[in-house]
Design a protein around this motif. Structure first.
Motif, short mmCIF file in Angstrom:
data_model
loop_
_atom_site.label_atom_id
_atom_site.label_comp_id
_atom_site.label_asym_id
_atom_site.label_seq_id
_atom_site.Cartn_x
_atom_site.Cartn_y
_atom_site.Cartn_z
N VAL A 1 43.00 30.45 35.45
CA VAL A 1 41.90 30.98 34.44
C VAL A 1 40.39 30.84 34.92
CG1 VAL A 1 40.76 30.23 31.86
CG2 VAL A 1 43.49 30.49 32.42
N SER A 2 40.11 29.97 35.68
CA SER A 2 38.80 29.53 36.27
C SER A 2 38.71 30.80 37.27
CB SER A 2 38.78 28.20 37.24
OG SER A 2 38.88 27.30 36.38
N THR A 3 39.50 31.20 38.02
CA THR A 3 39.33 32.38 38.91
C THR A 3 39.02 33.52 38.00
OG1 THR A 3 40.81 31.42 40.42
CG2 THR A 3 40.44 33.70 40.83
N ALA A 4 39.70 33.70 36.91
CA ALA A 4 39.76 35.02 36.14
C ALA A 4 38.34 34.93 35.44
CB ALA A 4 40.65 35.02 34.92
N ALA A 5 37.74 33.71 35.11
CA ALA A 5 36.42 33.27 34.31
C ALA A 5 35.35 33.84 35.27
CB ALA A 5 36.51 32.08 33.81
N VAL A 6 35.72 33.47 36.70
CA VAL A 6 34.55 33.99 37.57
C VAL A 6 34.34 35.58 37.68
CG1 VAL A 6 34.05 34.20 40.08
CG2 VAL A 6 34.64 31.87 39.08
N SER A 7 35.61 36.30 37.97
CA SER A 7 35.66 37.70 37.62
C SER A 7 34.85 38.10 36.32
CB SER A 7 37.02 38.21 37.67
OG SER A 7 37.45 37.58 38.89
N TRP A 8 35.25 37.45 35.13
CA TRP A 8 34.58 37.92 34.14
C TRP A 8 33.07 37.76 33.77
CZ3 TRP A 8 35.46 41.16 30.50
CH2 TRP A 8 34.66 41.01 29.34
N THR A 9 32.72 36.59 34.50
CA THR A 9 31.25 36.25 34.41
C THR A 9 30.53 37.13 35.46
OG1 THR A 9 31.83 33.89 34.19
CG2 THR A 9 29.58 34.58 34.96
N VAL A 10 30.99 37.86 36.50
CA VAL A 10 30.57 38.86 37.34
C VAL A 10 30.49 40.02 36.37
CG1 VAL A 10 30.78 40.36 39.31
CG2 VAL A 10 31.16 37.99 39.73
N PHE A 11 31.34 40.53 35.65
CA PHE A 11 31.30 41.66 34.70
C PHE A 11 30.29 41.33 33.69
CE2 PHE A 11 32.22 43.61 30.78
CZ PHE A 11 32.20 44.80 31.25
N MET A 12 30.14 40.23 32.96
CA MET A 12 29.19 40.04 31.99
C MET A 12 27.60 40.20 32.55
SD MET A 12 30.48 39.62 29.00
CE MET A 12 29.48 38.30 27.88
N SER A 13 27.45 39.53 33.64
CA SER A 13 26.36 39.60 34.37
C SER A 13 25.75 40.96 34.83
CB SER A 13 26.15 38.79 35.76
OG SER A 13 26.39 37.59 35.49
N TYR A 14 27.02 41.80 35.11
CA TYR A 14 26.52 43.24 35.63
C TYR A 14 26.20 43.89 34.35
CZ TYR A 14 27.68 48.13 36.23
OH TYR A 14 27.42 49.51 35.96
N MET A 15 26.61 43.77 33.10
CA MET A 15 26.43 44.38 31.92
C MET A 15 25.02 43.96 31.42
SD MET A 15 28.91 46.17 30.66
CE MET A 15 28.61 46.10 28.90
N ASN A 16 24.72 42.68 31.55
CA ASN A 16 23.37 42.17 31.38
C ASN A 16 22.34 42.83 32.19
OD1 ASN A 16 21.63 40.17 29.73
ND2 ASN A 16 21.23 39.60 31.82
N ALA A 17 22.68 42.99 33.55
CA ALA A 17 21.72 43.36 34.56
C ALA A 17 21.46 44.95 34.15
CB ALA A 17 22.13 43.34 36.10
#
Length: 124
Positions: A81-97
């Motif tokens: 889940v931590s590995t998946a969460a890193v990927s998800w955080t990258v996506f959320m950061s992309y959306m924000n940027a």
């Protein structure tokens, strides 16, 4: 076997209904605060990004957690889940940027239309 899958479905549904919405709100409001935005500006970004992110979250986290609760051994779930969460955080950061970039382009266009920020030559 049926009870096992009901348990998996219950855990996934709880995650998506109870955790994902407030964590999405916290992400965008927190990013706005770190970008020195006002609460109103942060909320405006949240309004723009919330629905697309929720849709993406369902597509990402439902299969991820089906795998988590049905196949991943308990000893490896935090790592998974931590590995998946890193990927998800990258996506959320992309959306924000992406939204930040759109906001800057929009503001730049407004300045150009009104002439704000332009330097007028001095009268002699």
């Amino acid at each position: 076997e049926g009870a096992r899958w009901r348990g998996v479905a219950y855990k996934v549904a709880l995650d998506q209904m109870l955790l994902m919405p407030p964590l999405t709100v916290a992400f965008f409001m927190g990013m706005g605060m770190m970008e020195a935005k006002t609460m109103a500006e942060s909320y405006a970004r949240l309004e723009t990004c919330f629905v697309p992110c929720v849709g993406a979250a369902v597509l990402f986290w439902v299969p991820t957690h089906i795998i988590t609760f049905s196949s991943v051994p308990v000893a490896w779930r935090i790592t998974w889940v931590s590995t998946a969460a890193v990927s998800w955080t990258v996506f959320m950061s992309y959306m924000n940027a992406s939204e930040q970039r759109r906001e800057l382009e929009e503001a730049s266009g407004r300045r150009q239309q009104t002439g704000a920020g332009s330097v007028e030559p001095e009268a002699r």
